[in-house]
Design an enzyme around this catalytic site. Structure first.
Site, PDB file in Angstrom:
ATOM      1  N   ASP A   1       0.802  -1.196  -0.043  1.00  0.00           N
ATOM      2  CA  ASP A   1       0.056  -0.195   0.024  1.00  0.00           C
ATOM      3  C   ASP A   1       1.042   1.338  -0.036  1.00  0.00           C
ATOM      4  OD1 ASP A   1      -3.107   0.763   0.924  1.00  0.00           O
ATOM      5  OD2 ASP A   1      -1.550   2.066   1.906  1.00  0.00           O
TER       6      ASP A   1
ATOM      7  N   GLU B   1      -5.072   2.268  -3.749  1.00  0.00           N
ATOM      8  CA  GLU B   1      -3.586   2.235  -3.897  1.00  0.00           C
ATOM      9  C   GLU B   1      -2.919   1.060  -3.138  1.00  0.00           C
ATOM     10  OE1 GLU B   1      -5.567   4.070  -2.191  1.00  0.00           O
ATOM     11  OE2 GLU B   1      -4.662   4.619  -0.066  1.00  0.00           O
TER      12      GLU B   1
END
Ligand code: MG
Length: 329
Positions: A191, A235
């Protein structure tokens, strides 16, 4: 996954392989010669049974067959070919000495695409086969379009990685393979740190640029052919590493972590630096079968990722997922 192939154009001189089936030797030789002169790659056999055996060994997109043959005749051959699972469409032309509508209808109903009266006139033979070529070309472009749609359906549009749809289809199979061959498998969930700030400070377009570059770094860091990358969330990306033990996956993740932290991300109007956090989970191929394994593996990677975040970000945490189910004796 990178790039995409445009629909291939078929060369103007495209002449596929053709299988000629004819029991009379003289006719067979003459028709074979006509076909060769027309530029086809010809293989000739003398009966329907032989034709089926040949088709099972090699794919022929075109079949020119005599109607009257001992044993399996042309019509029976048409039916048999249509019942076969082959790599593409076979354009079938029946050669017949017979006249009359009823016969033509019978031939077409059996699966033939066209018919010619024997002996075939050279010009007519070429013209009829050209019609077949057009059909085959259409079929090929249709197949190429289908492959492209299939690829799009498993690809993340922004980053070019695989999407979750692919993950849910593929990971269970990958795990099953891993269990069957008793090979390890690890997943890495990562992430981008403080990604919201990238969007807030530089705009969503810059955010998209960062995600694209980030995905590109991930995709160029894996072993092609076995490892794969999925965009798991906004993301968040998941990397599947078949054959990797958790220790290898940890060192891989740390390498990519360092690469990301040193990378200058190009956005319009400058460059950015970001870091990423990683959570690694390894699957134990010797453990008992667990129907919830996919979720448990990803959950474990997720809790490791959370620990990386809590530990200060830009770091890697991982552990082995040991099956909690009692192994059968
Ligand atoms: Mg015959």
């Amino acid at each position: 996954m990178e790039g995409s192939n445009p629909t291939p154009t078929i060369p103007a001189d495209f002449k596929p392989a053709i299988l000629l089936v004819e029991d009379e030797k003289t006719s067979r030789l003459m028709t074979a010669r006509q076909l060769t002169r027309a530029g086809y790659d010809v293989e000739a056999v003398s009966n329907g049974t032989e034709a089926l055996a040949t088709l099972a060994r090699r794919f022929f997109p075109m079949l020119l067959t005599d109607w009257d043959m001992p044993g399996l005749n042309g019509v029976a051959l048409c039916k048999a070919v249509r019942a076969m699972t082959l790599e593409g469409y076979v354009y079938i032309v029946l050669l017949t000495a017979r006249q009359g509508k009823a016969h033509v209808i019978e031939g077409l109903a059996a699966g033939a695409d066209d018919y010619l009266t024997k002996p075939p006139d050279d010009g007519e033979l070429r013209a009829r086969l050209n019609t077949g070529l057009r059909i085959l070309q259409l079929e090929q472009s249709l197949r190429a379009a289908n492959r492209r749609i299939q690829l799009l359906s498993i690809t993340d549009a922004l980053t070019g990685t695989y999407n979750r749809h692919y993950l849910m289809e593929q990971l269970p199979q990958e795990i099953e393979r891993s269990r069957r061959y008793r090979h390890p498998l690890s997943v890495v969930l990562c992430d981008v740190d403080h990604f919201k700030q990238v969007n807030d400070n530089h705009g969503h377009r810059a955010g998209d640029e960062v995600l694209k570059s980030f995905a590109h770094l991930l995709m160029s860091s894996i072993r092609g052919g076995s490892d794969w990358v999925v965009r798991y969330g906004g993301e968040e990306f998941l990397i599947v590493l078949p054959e990797a033990m958790v220790a290898n996956a940890l060192s891989y993740a740390d390498k990519i972590r360092a690469t990301v932290s040193e990378h200058s991300f190009q956005i319009s109007g400058g460059t950015l630096h970001v870091t990423a956090s990683f959570g690694v989970a390894g699957f134990d191929p010797l453990g008992a079968p667990d129907p919830a394994i996919v979720d448990r593996l990803i959950d474990r990677a997720d809790s490791c990722l959370l620990r990386s975040k809590e530990g200060g970000r830009n770091r890697v945490t991982g552990e082995m997922l040991i099956s909690t189910v009692e192994p059968s004796p």
